[in-house]
Scaffold this motif. Structure first.
Motif, mmCIF file in Angstrom:
data_model
loop_
_atom_site.group_PDB
_atom_site.id
_atom_site.type_symbol
_atom_site.label_atom_id
_atom_site.label_comp_id
_atom_site.label_asym_id
_atom_site.label_seq_id
_atom_site.Cartn_x
_atom_site.Cartn_y
_atom_site.Cartn_z
ATOM 1 N N ASP A 50 6.312 45.778 21.397
ATOM 2 C CA ASP A 50 5.713 46.255 20.152
ATOM 3 C C ASP A 50 4.803 45.177 19.541
ATOM 4 O O ASP A 50 4.812 44.975 18.340
ATOM 5 C CB ASP A 50 6.835 46.658 19.184
ATOM 6 N N ALA A 51 4.064 44.455 20.387
ATOM 7 C CA ALA A 51 3.170 43.400 19.906
ATOM 8 C C ALA A 51 1.971 44.005 19.187
ATOM 9 O O ALA A 51 1.463 45.047 19.596
ATOM 10 C CB ALA A 51 2.686 42.549 21.076
ATOM 11 N N ILE A 52 1.522 43.336 18.140
ATOM 12 C CA ILE A 52 0.352 43.753 17.356
ATOM 13 C C ILE A 52 0.211 45.257 17.205
ATOM 14 O O ILE A 52 -0.873 45.812 17.312
ATOM 15 C CB ILE A 52 -0.962 43.118 17.889
ATOM 16 N N GLY A 53 1.325 45.926 16.959
ATOM 17 C CA GLY A 53 1.267 47.363 16.688
ATOM 18 C C GLY A 53 1.183 48.240 17.922
ATOM 19 O O GLY A 53 1.044 49.452 17.805
ATOM 20 N N ALA A 54 1.254 47.662 19.120
ATOM 21 C CA ALA A 54 1.231 48.477 20.338
ATOM 22 C C ALA A 54 2.497 49.332 20.370
ATOM 23 O O ALA A 54 3.582 48.795 20.213
ATOM 24 C CB ALA A 54 1.182 47.576 21.576
ATOM 25 N N PRO A 55 2.365 50.646 20.565
ATOM 26 C CA PRO A 55 3.583 51.464 20.609
ATOM 27 C C PRO A 55 4.457 51.045 21.787
ATOM 28 O O PRO A 55 3.987 50.963 22.914
ATOM 29 C CB PRO A 55 3.064 52.887 20.778
ATOM 30 N N GLU A 56 5.706 50.734 21.479
ATOM 31 C CA GLU A 56 6.634 50.283 22.503
ATOM 32 C C GLU A 56 6.893 51.398 23.506
ATOM 33 O O GLU A 56 7.081 52.553 23.114
ATOM 34 C CB GLU A 56 7.941 49.879 21.823
ATOM 35 N N ALA A 102 10.180 56.786 21.886
ATOM 36 C CA ALA A 102 9.762 58.186 21.978
ATOM 37 C C ALA A 102 9.080 58.631 20.688
ATOM 38 O O ALA A 102 8.098 59.366 20.715
ATOM 39 C CB ALA A 102 10.964 59.077 22.291
ATOM 40 N N THR A 103 9.588 58.169 19.540
ATOM 41 C CA THR A 103 9.019 58.560 18.243
ATOM 42 C C THR A 103 7.563 58.126 18.115
ATOM 43 O O THR A 103 6.693 58.915 17.747
ATOM 44 C CB THR A 103 9.834 57.944 17.090
ATOM 45 N N ALA A 104 7.299 56.865 18.457
ATOM 46 C CA ALA A 104 5.923 56.357 18.374
ATOM 47 C C ALA A 104 5.005 57.183 19.267
ATOM 48 O O ALA A 104 3.894 57.543 18.876
ATOM 49 C CB ALA A 104 5.880 54.883 18.776
ATOM 50 N N TRP A 105 5.462 57.491 20.471
ATOM 51 C CA TRP A 105 4.622 58.238 21.412
ATOM 52 C C TRP A 105 4.468 59.697 21.001
ATOM 53 O O TRP A 105 3.409 60.281 21.192
ATOM 54 C CB TRP A 105 5.154 58.082 22.842
ATOM 55 N N ASP A 106 5.515 60.292 20.415
ATOM 56 C CA ASP A 106 5.385 61.666 19.908
ATOM 57 C C ASP A 106 4.286 61.727 18.859
ATOM 58 O O ASP A 106 3.464 62.634 18.853
ATOM 59 C CB ASP A 106 6.704 62.162 19.297
ATOM 60 N N ASN A 107 4.269 60.721 17.966
ATOM 61 C CA ASN A 107 3.241 60.669 16.922
ATOM 62 C C ASN A 107 1.854 60.521 17.530
ATOM 63 O O ASN A 107 0.897 61.148 17.080
ATOM 64 C CB ASN A 107 3.516 59.526 15.940
ATOM 65 N N LEU A 108 1.738 59.687 18.565
ATOM 66 C CA LEU A 108 0.447 59.508 19.227
ATOM 67 C C LEU A 108 0.020 60.779 19.956
ATOM 68 O O LEU A 108 -1.141 61.180 19.892
ATOM 69 C CB LEU A 108 0.527 58.358 20.236
ATOM 70 N N LEU A 109 0.966 61.406 20.645
ATOM 71 C CA LEU A 109 0.645 62.616 21.406
ATOM 72 C C LEU A 109 0.192 63.746 20.499
ATOM 73 O O LEU A 109 -0.562 64.612 20.926
ATOM 74 C CB LEU A 109 1.848 63.057 22.241
ATOM 75 N N ALA A 110 0.626 63.690 19.235
ATOM 76 C CA ALA A 110 0.188 64.705 18.271
ATOM 77 C C ALA A 110 -1.331 64.643 18.082
ATOM 78 O O ALA A 110 -1.952 65.632 17.711
ATOM 79 C CB ALA A 110 0.912 64.512 16.935
ATOM 80 N N ARG A 113 -7.419 61.823 23.110
ATOM 81 C CA ARG A 113 -7.548 60.749 22.121
ATOM 82 C C ARG A 113 -6.855 59.477 22.624
ATOM 83 O O ARG A 113 -7.376 58.375 22.464
ATOM 84 C CB ARG A 113 -6.957 61.205 20.777
ATOM 85 N N LEU A 114 -5.694 59.633 23.271
ATOM 86 C CA LEU A 114 -4.989 58.467 23.801
ATOM 87 C C LEU A 114 -5.793 57.811 24.914
ATOM 88 O O LEU A 114 -5.879 56.588 24.993
ATOM 89 C CB LEU A 114 -3.598 58.849 24.316
ATOM 90 N N TYR A 115 -6.400 58.629 25.763
ATOM 91 C CA TYR A 115 -7.251 58.081 26.826
ATOM 92 C C TYR A 115 -8.411 57.307 26.214
ATOM 93 O O TYR A 115 -8.767 56.224 26.671
ATOM 94 C CB TYR A 115 -7.802 59.196 27.719
ATOM 95 N N GLU A 116 -8.993 57.897 25.174
ATOM 96 C CA GLU A 116 -10.146 57.268 24.511
ATOM 97 C C GLU A 116 -9.761 55.901 23.925
ATOM 98 O O GLU A 116 -10.504 54.928 24.057
ATOM 99 C CB GLU A 116 -10.644 58.204 23.405
ATOM 100 N N ILE A 117 -8.582 55.824 23.290
ATOM 101 C CA ILE A 117 -8.115 54.554 22.729
ATOM 102 C C ILE A 117 -7.935 53.531 23.852
ATOM 103 O O ILE A 117 -8.349 52.379 23.730
ATOM 104 C CB ILE A 117 -6.784 54.739 21.957
ATOM 105 N N ALA A 118 -7.335 53.958 24.978
ATOM 106 C CA ALA A 118 -7.112 53.041 26.099
ATOM 107 C C ALA A 118 -8.437 52.523 26.648
ATOM 108 O O ALA A 118 -8.560 51.355 27.002
ATOM 109 C CB ALA A 118 -6.310 53.737 27.197
ATOM 110 N N VAL A 125 -1.795 55.291 30.923
ATOM 111 C CA VAL A 125 -1.410 56.059 29.733
ATOM 112 C C VAL A 125 -0.394 57.133 30.130
ATOM 113 O O VAL A 125 0.652 57.290 29.493
ATOM 114 C CB VAL A 125 -2.650 56.698 29.044
ATOM 115 N N ASP A 126 -0.693 57.859 31.213
ATOM 116 C CA ASP A 126 0.225 58.900 31.689
ATOM 117 C C ASP A 126 1.599 58.304 31.988
ATOM 118 O O ASP A 126 2.630 58.879 31.649
ATOM 119 C CB ASP A 126 -0.313 59.571 32.964
#
Length: 91
Positions: free
Chosen positions: A24-30, A34-42, A47-52, A77-78
């Motif tokens: 969880d360095a510098i805000g990277a979702p650990e 699962a919670t952090a990733w659920d929020n991102l997947l929303a 969008r996740l690919y674009e961020i990567a 990402v997958d």
């Protein structure tokens, strides 16, 4: 998903992404959150690919792996999503 074998995502994760995403360095979702990733997947997978690929906030473009292809980044990402969503909270 990508046309690359599932192993490509794991290898890319382990060589480029793991350093921030396991702690969880510098805000990277650990990867185990699962919670952090659920929020991102929303926000949607594209969008996740674009961020990567392009970076966002503290996340460097291409996760700092400038020679990495878009396909390899998407595979990573997958892989992270797969790992995060198969975790189950401990009792």
């Amino acid at each position: 998903g990508t046309a690359l074998a599932g192993d490509a995502g794991r290898k890319r994760y382990e060589s480029s992404c793991k350093v921030c995403h396991t702690i969880d360095a510098i805000g990277a979702p650990e990867i185990s959150s699962a919670t952090a990733w659920d929020n991102l997947l929303a926000q949607g997978l594209e969008r996740l690919y674009e961020i990567a690929i392009r970076g966002d906030g503290p996340m460097p473009a291409r996760g700092g792996c400038s020679p990495c292809s878009d396909e390899r980044l998407e595979a990573a990402v997958d892989y992270m999503i797969e790992q995060a969503t198969q975790q189950h909270p401990s009792p």
